[in-house]
Write a protein that holds these residues in place. Structure first.
Motif, PDB file in Angstrom:
ATOM      1  N   PRO A 148       0.818  -1.228   0.000  1.00  0.00           N
ATOM      2  CA  PRO A 148       0.000   0.000   0.000  1.00  0.00           C
ATOM      3  C   PRO A 148       0.846   1.271   0.000  1.00  0.00           C
ATOM      4  CG  PRO A 148      -0.865  -1.589   1.578  1.00  0.00           C
ATOM      5  CD  PRO A 148       0.464  -2.111   1.130  1.00  0.00           C
ATOM      6  N   LEU A 149       1.971   1.261   0.710  1.00  0.00           N
ATOM      7  CA  LEU A 149       2.839   2.439   0.710  1.00  0.00           C
ATOM      8  C   LEU A 149       3.479   2.660  -0.651  1.00  0.00           C
ATOM      9  CD1 LEU A 149       4.675   2.310   4.153  1.00  0.00           C
ATOM     10  CD2 LEU A 149       3.127   4.074   3.349  1.00  0.00           C
ATOM     11  N   CYS A 150       3.887   1.571  -1.306  1.00  0.00           N
ATOM     12  CA  CYS A 150       4.537   1.706  -2.617  1.00  0.00           C
ATOM     13  C   CYS A 150       3.559   2.119  -3.703  1.00  0.00           C
ATOM     14  CB  CYS A 150       5.226   0.396  -2.988  1.00  0.00           C
ATOM     15  SG  CYS A 150       6.658   0.022  -1.957  1.00  0.00           S
ATOM     16  N   LEU A 151       2.262   1.940  -3.464  1.00  0.00           N
ATOM     17  CA  LEU A 151       1.253   2.401  -4.412  1.00  0.00           C
ATOM     18  C   LEU A 151       0.963   3.891  -4.261  1.00  0.00           C
ATOM     19  CD1 LEU A 151      -1.347  -0.528  -4.278  1.00  0.00           C
ATOM     20  CD2 LEU A 151       0.163   0.047  -6.177  1.00  0.00           C
ATOM     21  N   ALA A 152       1.432   4.482  -3.171  1.00  0.00           N
ATOM     22  CA  ALA A 152       1.115   5.889  -2.885  1.00  0.00           C
ATOM     23  C   ALA A 152       1.543   6.846  -3.991  1.00  0.00           C
ATOM     24  CB  ALA A 152       1.731   6.294  -1.549  1.00  0.00           C
ATOM     25  N   PRO A 153       2.750   6.703  -4.581  1.00  0.00           N
ATOM     26  CA  PRO A 153       3.111   7.639  -5.654  1.00  0.00           C
ATOM     27  C   PRO A 153       2.137   7.609  -6.825  1.00  0.00           C
ATOM     28  CG  PRO A 153       5.052   6.458  -4.877  1.00  0.00           C
ATOM     29  CD  PRO A 153       3.861   5.800  -4.243  1.00  0.00           C
ATOM     30  N   VAL A 154       1.627   6.425  -7.170  1.00  0.00           N
ATOM     31  CA  VAL A 154       0.665   6.308  -8.269  1.00  0.00           C
ATOM     32  C   VAL A 154      -0.644   6.999  -7.903  1.00  0.00           C
ATOM     33  CG1 VAL A 154      -0.572   4.702  -9.761  1.00  0.00           C
ATOM     34  CG2 VAL A 154       1.721   4.129  -8.952  1.00  0.00           C
ATOM     35  N   LYS A 155      -1.103   6.777  -6.670  1.00  0.00           N
ATOM     36  CA  LYS A 155      -2.352   7.387  -6.227  1.00  0.00           C
ATOM     37  C   LYS A 155      -2.244   8.902  -6.084  1.00  0.00           C
ATOM     38  CE  LYS A 155      -4.044   3.309  -3.727  1.00  0.00           C
ATOM     39  NZ  LYS A 155      -4.473   2.756  -2.413  1.00  0.00           N
ATOM     40  N   ALA A 156      -1.031   9.393  -5.804  1.00  0.00           N
ATOM     41  CA  ALA A 156      -0.848  10.829  -5.611  1.00  0.00           C
ATOM     42  C   ALA A 156      -0.751  11.592  -6.923  1.00  0.00           C
ATOM     43  CB  ALA A 156       0.405  11.087  -4.773  1.00  0.00           C
ATOM     44  N   LEU A 157      -0.503  10.888  -8.022  1.00  0.00           N
ATOM     45  CA  LEU A 157      -0.334  11.552  -9.320  1.00  0.00           C
ATOM     46  C   LEU A 157      -1.520  12.436  -9.708  1.00  0.00           C
ATOM     47  CD1 LEU A 157       1.474   8.947 -11.605  1.00  0.00           C
ATOM     48  CD2 LEU A 157       2.196  11.292 -11.138  1.00  0.00           C
ATOM     49  N   PRO A 158      -2.756  11.931  -9.652  1.00  0.00           N
ATOM     50  CA  PRO A 158      -3.870  12.810 -10.039  1.00  0.00           C
ATOM     51  C   PRO A 158      -4.210  13.869  -8.996  1.00  0.00           C
ATOM     52  CG  PRO A 158      -4.702  10.673  -9.334  1.00  0.00           C
ATOM     53  CD  PRO A 158      -3.204  10.567  -9.374  1.00  0.00           C
ATOM     54  N   VAL A 159      -3.696  13.707  -7.771  1.00  0.00           N
ATOM     55  CA  VAL A 159      -4.018  14.645  -6.693  1.00  0.00           C
ATOM     56  C   VAL A 159      -3.116  15.873  -6.737  1.00  0.00           C
ATOM     57  CG1 VAL A 159      -4.190  14.932  -4.185  1.00  0.00           C
ATOM     58  CG2 VAL A 159      -4.850  12.761  -5.243  1.00  0.00           C
ATOM     59  N   SER A 160      -1.811  15.662  -6.847  1.00  0.00           N
ATOM     60  CA  SER A 160      -0.845  16.774  -6.862  1.00  0.00           C
ATOM     61  C   SER A 160       0.191  16.537  -7.954  1.00  0.00           C
ATOM     62  CB  SER A 160      -0.155  16.899  -5.497  1.00  0.00           C
ATOM     63  OG  SER A 160      -1.085  17.025  -4.449  1.00  0.00           O
ATOM     64  N   PRO A 161      -0.227  16.524  -9.223  1.00  0.00           N
ATOM     65  CA  PRO A 161       0.703  16.180 -10.304  1.00  0.00           C
ATOM     66  C   PRO A 161       1.868  17.152 -10.446  1.00  0.00           C
ATOM     67  CG  PRO A 161      -1.352  17.077 -11.185  1.00  0.00           C
ATOM     68  CD  PRO A 161      -1.564  16.850  -9.715  1.00  0.00           C
ATOM     69  N   ALA A 162       1.645  18.423 -10.166  1.00  0.00           N
ATOM     70  CA  ALA A 162       2.706  19.418 -10.362  1.00  0.00           C
ATOM     71  C   ALA A 162       3.906  19.157  -9.471  1.00  0.00           C
ATOM     72  CB  ALA A 162       2.166  20.822 -10.108  1.00  0.00           C
ATOM     73  N   VAL A 163       3.678  18.574  -8.315  1.00  0.00           N
ATOM     74  CA  VAL A 163       4.772  18.282  -7.383  1.00  0.00           C
ATOM     75  C   VAL A 163       5.216  16.828  -7.511  1.00  0.00           C
ATOM     76  CG1 VAL A 163       5.477  18.239  -4.960  1.00  0.00           C
ATOM     77  CG2 VAL A 163       3.943  20.033  -5.775  1.00  0.00           C
ATOM     78  N   VAL A 164       4.276  15.918  -7.659  1.00  0.00           N
ATOM     79  CA  VAL A 164       4.579  14.488  -7.639  1.00  0.00           C
ATOM     80  C   VAL A 164       5.350  14.050  -8.885  1.00  0.00           C
ATOM     81  CG1 VAL A 164       3.555  12.177  -7.659  1.00  0.00           C
ATOM     82  CG2 VAL A 164       2.659  13.931  -6.110  1.00  0.00           C
ATOM     83  N   VAL A 165       4.988  14.552 -10.055  1.00  0.00           N
ATOM     84  CA  VAL A 165       5.668  14.126 -11.288  1.00  0.00           C
ATOM     85  C   VAL A 165       7.164  14.447 -11.252  1.00  0.00           C
ATOM     86  CG1 VAL A 165       5.844  14.517 -13.772  1.00  0.00           C
ATOM     87  CG2 VAL A 165       3.602  14.159 -12.729  1.00  0.00           C
ATOM     88  N   PRO A 166       7.581  15.678 -10.898  1.00  0.00           N
ATOM     89  CA  PRO A 166       9.030  15.939 -10.819  1.00  0.00           C
ATOM     90  C   PRO A 166       9.742  15.062  -9.793  1.00  0.00           C
ATOM     91  CG  PRO A 166       7.799  17.989 -10.855  1.00  0.00           C
ATOM     92  CD  PRO A 166       6.796  16.903 -10.685  1.00  0.00           C
ATOM     93  N   VAL A 167       9.051  14.741  -8.694  1.00  0.00           N
ATOM     94  CA  VAL A 167       9.650  13.882  -7.668  1.00  0.00           C
ATOM     95  C   VAL A 167       9.925  12.492  -8.241  1.00  0.00           C
ATOM     96  CG1 VAL A 167       9.247  12.713  -5.462  1.00  0.00           C
ATOM     97  CG2 VAL A 167       8.647  15.123  -5.724  1.00  0.00           C
TER      98      VAL A 167
END
Length: 402
Positions: A148-167
């Motif tokens: 579940p923790l490793c899925l977090a980056p995928v789930k966060a993509l549509p929520v905060s794409p401007a920050v998550v994608v560069p990360v």
């Protein structure tokens, strides 16, 4: 190889190295260990009920207790004995969620886990019992907890794409060219993105929270927390940290003083629990940074690297409050993204260890699924039920089928 005046060959002595080399290795050890998984610690403590101030105190506690433990053990035994917080344990807490009895009950479970670690050092039968847990079952439980923790980056993509994608992009690029620094670079990008977001939205920062402080908690004893948190936390800390940590040290010809190491880490866990720390243990992956020849050509001088790492952790502990304030003000999903990326390699290793042996693959797969499901029965988390289910199925099915 050189030749003596009598014509007989002489063994080469290790190249001279100054004290700066192990000191540098120790600083790198602390930086890599801290930045690679502090987000997992904050996520886990928050999941089981800690407030932001209590989570900051917990991060401070594990930094200080493992730092003191490293300094004491490395100086006493003149070995590069490095310690770490239990990253698998923090991931377990994140997957467990709210505990019956709240945060005080979770703290009580931390105390019990520490006491069990101390007991392991002095009672060989308990250590043998943990070692008897099949590797594939223990690793499958760990993999399920991590998923579940490793899925977090995928789930966060549509929520905060401007920050998550560069990360994610930064982490991926560094994985190719400098894997050791990939999580640190990802966190730096996340922090920069969060700072820009805070500035643009004019969000207020709690300046008082920047100063690290201890939040004391009186433990509460809940049988659900003992079974659902204390026991799994103890098992994953021993199976995924202390036992592998001992094996890593053996590859560099160091024999870990088992009783002393368990006493120091167990007592440190108990004392740190009152301030919110979940568990400390022998370092596994990061242990090589201080124990390898790159730390110093002379094995008898590498203890300086571990001692330096302890001192560096005392300095890093001062950043605990500021990190929690930054995380609280950051866009949704940023902390979880960093934590998930930090655990991808650990998840891959756990899945490989769990599913490679064909004899009991079904039992391991079932263990993984139950742990990943996050189900809770009778107030007890999924990790315990996953372990129980895996052991039962492994016992019931013949090796050819299971």
């Amino acid at each position: 190889m050189s030749t003596s005046v009598t014509g007989t060959p002489e063994a080469e002595s290790p190249p001279a190295a100054g004290i700066g080399q192990p000191i540098g290795a120790g600083i790198v050890t602390a930086l890599v260990g801290f930045t690679s998984s502090f987000a997992v610690v904050l996520t886990g403590l928050t999941a089981v009920g800690a407030t932001p101030a209590q989570a900051a105190s917990g991060l401070l506690a594990v930094c200080v207790t493992q730092a003191i433990g490293m300094i004491v053990l490395s100086r006493r035994y003149r070995m590069p004995l490095t310690l770490a917080w239990s990253t698998p344990g923090a991931a377990l807490l994140a997957s467990t969620g709210a505990v019956a009895g709240g945060w005080p009950a979770a703290v009580g479970a931390f105390v019990v886990a520490g006491a069990l670690i101390v007991l392991t050092g002095f009672w060989q039968r308990l250590g043998a019992l943990i070692a008897a847990i099949p590797v594939e079952i223990a690793q499958a439980m760990l993999a399920g907890v991590l998923l579940p923790l490793c899925l977090a980056p995928v789930k966060a993509l549509p929520v905060s794409p401007a920050v998550v994608v560069p990360v994610i992009v930064t982490w991926l690029v560094l994985q190719r060219f400098a894997p050791r620094w990939s999580v640190l670079a990802a966190f730096a990008v996340a922090a920069a993105g969060a700072g820009i977001d805070i500035a643009v939205t004019h969000r207020r920062i709690d300046a008082a929270g920047l100063v690290p402080r201890v939040e004391w908690t009186v433990p509460h004893w809940s049988w659900q927390a003992m079974i659902g948190v204390a026991v799994p936390l103890y098992i994953v800390t021993m199976a995924a940290q202390n036992i592998p940590g001992t094996a890593v040290m053996k590859t560099f010809d160091y024999r870990v003083p088992w009783r002393a190491a368990m006493a120091v880490t167990g007592i440190g866990t108990v004392l740190g629990a009152f301030a919110g720390g979940h568990a400390i243990n022998l370092a596994a992956i990061s242990a090589a940074l201080s124990a390898a020849p790159s730390a110093h050509p002379d094995p008898k001088r590498r203890w300086i690297a571990a001692c330096t790492a302890g001192c560096a952790y005392l300095v890093l502990a001062l950043a605990s409050g500021a990190l929690v304030v930054l995380v609280a003000a950051a866009p949704r999903g940023v902390l979880e993204t960093v934590a998930g990326l930090a655990l991808v390699a650990t998840l891959a290793g756990a899945l490989t260890a769990a599913l490679t042996p064909a004899a009991h693959r079904v039992a391991a797969a079932l263990t993984f699924l139950v742990a990943a499901s996050g189900i809770g029965l009778l107030g007890i988390g999924a990790a315990f039920w996953a372990l129980a289910a895996g052991l039962v199925v492994r016992w019931l099915l013949p090796p050819a089928q299971g």
